[in-house]
Structure formats: C-alpha cells, structure tokens
Design an enzyme around this catalytic site. Structure first.
Site, mmCIF file in Angstrom:
data_model
loop_
_atom_site.group_PDB
_atom_site.id
_atom_site.type_symbol
_atom_site.label_atom_id
_atom_site.label_comp_id
_atom_site.label_asym_id
_atom_site.label_seq_id
_atom_site.Cartn_x
_atom_site.Cartn_y
_atom_site.Cartn_z
ATOM 1 N N LYS A 79 0.858 -1.183 0.000
ATOM 2 C CA LYS A 79 0.000 0.000 0.000
ATOM 3 C C LYS A 79 0.893 1.232 0.000
ATOM 4 O O LYS A 79 1.627 1.481 0.958
ATOM 5 C CB LYS A 79 -0.899 -0.015 1.221
ATOM 6 C CG LYS A 79 -1.780 1.205 1.318
ATOM 7 C CD LYS A 79 -2.769 1.089 2.442
ATOM 8 C CE LYS A 79 -3.583 2.364 2.552
ATOM 9 N NZ LYS A 79 -4.545 2.308 3.660
ATOM 10 N N LYS A 89 -2.139 -1.623 -3.957
ATOM 11 C CA LYS A 89 -2.936 -0.404 -3.929
ATOM 12 C C LYS A 89 -2.061 0.841 -3.946
ATOM 13 O O LYS A 89 -1.092 0.869 -3.202
ATOM 14 C CB LYS A 89 -3.766 -0.472 -2.649
ATOM 15 C CG LYS A 89 -4.565 0.735 -2.330
ATOM 16 C CD LYS A 89 -5.214 0.543 -0.999
ATOM 17 C CE LYS A 89 -5.867 1.857 -0.655
ATOM 18 N NZ LYS A 89 -6.223 1.983 0.694
HETATM 19 C C1 PBG Z 1 -7.587 3.092 5.416
HETATM 20 C C2 PBG Z 1 -7.802 3.055 3.954
HETATM 21 C C3 PBG Z 1 -7.603 4.062 2.992
HETATM 22 C C4 PBG Z 1 -8.077 3.549 1.796
HETATM 23 C C5 PBG Z 1 -8.508 2.250 2.038
HETATM 24 N N1 PBG Z 1 -8.308 1.964 3.358
HETATM 25 C C6 PBG Z 1 -7.122 5.447 3.138
HETATM 26 C C7 PBG Z 1 -5.734 5.765 3.466
HETATM 27 O O1 PBG Z 1 -4.892 4.911 3.683
HETATM 28 O O2 PBG Z 1 -5.485 6.966 3.590
HETATM 29 C C8 PBG Z 1 -8.144 4.284 0.476
HETATM 30 C C9 PBG Z 1 -9.174 3.801 -0.483
HETATM 31 C C10 PBG Z 1 -9.458 4.696 -1.630
HETATM 32 O O3 PBG Z 1 -8.819 5.736 -1.866
HETATM 33 O O4 PBG Z 1 -10.405 4.359 -2.365
HETATM 34 N N2 PBG Z 1 -6.293 3.262 5.834
#
Ligand code: PBG
Length: 321
Positions: free
Chosen positions: A194, A247
C-alpha cells in the site's frame, strides 16, 4: 512476417475480437466498498465520489442487497463512527458502526461475502492509522488495537479481514488473535503493498480520515519502491496472510505483475477513489467516455495479474459487462 502474418485479421469484427480476447472482467471478481455511518434513513452523497454514499445501517442493507443481486462478488465495509478518540475505541467496539453493519447485512443477505477494512484511521481523533505518541505513530502499541478490531469484525460475521494500516507485524498479530479466539477459519487479505498515494484523496473525505497533522509516508510505501513492495508481500505471507492486496491499482501495475509472477496466493488490487474520481470528472466534462474508460481500467488491472478488484465501479460494471 508480413504479408503472411497480419495481426489485424482477428481484429476485423467485434465477434472475432471477442473470441480471442485474453482478459475478461467478471463481475463475480469485483468488490464494492460500502461506507456505514450512524443514524437511520441516512444516505449522504459524497463529493468527489460521484454515485457513492455514506449510509446508515438500514440503507446500507438495501444497498448490499441490490449489489448482491447484481452478482458482485463481495462488499468491503468501512465505518464512520459517531465519535473519534485517541485510542480508536470505535474500531473495536462490539457495537461499533462496522460491527452493527456486519450483523445487519449478514441477516439481510446471509450468503453475501462481507470483507472489512481493518484500520484505525477512521476512528482516531488525529486520523492516523495507528496510536500516536509525541507526534509519532507507534507501531507495536497499534498492533494490539488492530488485532482487537479484526477479532471484533470476525465476531460480528466478517468473512475475511483486510488490514490496511501498514504497521509492521500486524498480519502476525491479527492471525494470532483470530486463532486464539476461535477464528482460525477467517482469512486475512493483507493490503501488503500500500503506497503513500495522492489518489486516496476522495476516500479520506468519504471516510473522514485525513490525518490532522503530517501524512502517512512514515508507514505507507514510498511510490519509488517496487522491490520493497515485494518484501512487504513476502513478510505478510510469512506472517500468515492468505491473500495480498496491491494499492493503488493503476499507478502500481508493475508491482501487481511482479507480485503475480512471484506469489501463488489470490491477489487483490484496489482501484482507489482517485482513479475513479479522475474518470468521473473528465466524463462529466465530456472529455472521455466513462464506461469505456472504466472497463479499460478494470481490464488493465486484470491483465496485470489481479484476481479480485475492489472498485467503486462494481455496481455499474455489473450492468455494463
Ligand atoms: C484506510 C484506507 C484508505 C483507503 C482504504 N483503506 C485510506 C488511506 O490509507 O489513507 C483508500 C481507499 C481509496 O482511496 O479508495 N487506511
């Protein structure tokens, strides 16, 4: 060689192209994110995420039922709690917003696959994904809270939990806690790779989870690093992850393809809020065709190696595909 070989032969008609298409997007492999909020009868449209709303549990059940009937493979639940605090109490409260949503949707659509995002950022007053002490996100103190959150989701009926916090060691901590509470059958889909991405912008407004100070670069991956992303995947698998999530999806197709080549577990890709919002915004101005751009995006994510795609287009895609 030309003129004997002519690749255009199979491109001549729609039927021929369809016959030899290598990659198809199947609605059963799509996951639709749902945002649960307090109250009843609430359906609050989200600026930046056109077509997506925060819904109170009653309305969320209606939406889940509709999404299930369309053939979408699963939903991924996020919660917007009534109150936020330093300890992210709402994340692991038995009667928290996601826990309530899980029980209600499970009752309404018993066979539907319910995934949950396990993170603290929607529940902490400062909006960070872990516990903060003296301006730092403290890794090891956060693990226990994340593990408690995952267990409470399992207790409320989650089919799988998806940790997205990027703390080191969270998969092992969650696996240990699930197993000791009798949830050894609940899989962990780890958001292993991520990135600290600008493309989460619209989501943070939807989940009300933008960090109050600083940013997430101290725990999410640096977009310049691909080898490190594969190390994250490797470590999470060693800690017991059952599936990996990459992601954001389109900016990380190289990582997705590399993970596909290296690991034989199911691989999820998250086609995030900013990827969706860009297309929606351009389409609203008549600059591109939304349906074609969306299907092309999803196809590219599949082609790069995703088994499952989390996407805000899941519902519309069910009608398009
Ligand atoms: C929680 C999380 C996030 C997203 C999914 N789970 C936000 C982040 O990490 O700031 C983002 C999902 C999206 O942008 O569609 N941490």
């Amino acid at each position: 060689m030309f003129p004997v070989t002519r690749l255009r032969r199979f491109r001549r008609t729609a039927a021929l192209r369809d016959l030899v298409r290598e990659t198809r997007v199947d609605v059963r492999d799509l996951v639709f994110p749902l945002f649960a909020c307090p109250g009843s009868g609430v359906e609050g449209p989200l600026e930046g995420l056109d077509g997506i709303a925060q819904r109170s549990v009653d309305r969320l059940c209606d939406e889940a039922e509709e999404v299930h009937a369309l053939g979408v493979g699963a939903v991924l639940l996020f919660g917007i709690p009534e109150e936020k605090d330093e300890a992210a109490t709402g994340a692991y409260d038995d009667d928290g917003i996601v826990q309530q949503a899980l029980r209600a949707v499970r009752e309404r659509v018993p066979e539907f696959v319910l995934l949950t995002d396990v993170c603290l950022c929607e529940y902490t007053s400062h909006g960070h994904c872990g516990v903060v002490d003296e301006g730092e996100v403290v890794n090891d103190l956060s693990l226990e809270l994340l593990a408690r959150t995952a267990v409470s989701h399992a207790e409320a009926g989650a089919d799988a939990v998806c940790p997205s916090d990027m703390m080191d060691g969270r998969v092992g901590a969650i696996r240990g806690a699930l197993d000791s509470e009798g949830f050894e059958h609940v899989p962990i889909v780890s958001y292993a790779a991520k990135y600290a991405s600008a493309f989460y912008g619209p989501f943070r407004e939807a989940a009300d989870s933008a960090p109050a100070f600083g940013d997430r670069r101290g725990y999410q991956l640096d977009p310049g690093n691909a080898r490190e992303a594969l190390r994250e995947c490797e470590l999470d698998l060693a800690e017991g992850a059952d599936a990996l999530m990459i992601k954001p999806a389109l900016p990380s197709l190289d990582v997705l393809a590399a993970a596909r080549a290296r690991f034989d577990v199911p691989i999820f890709a998250y086609n995030v809020s900013g990827e969706y919002a860009m297309v929606k915004a351009a389409a609203a101005r008549g600059w591109l065709d939304e349906r074609q751009a969306a299907v092309e995006s999803l196809t590219a994510i599949k082609r790069a190696g995703a088994d499952v795609i989390v996407t805000y287009w899941a519902k519309e895609a069910a009608r398009w595909l």
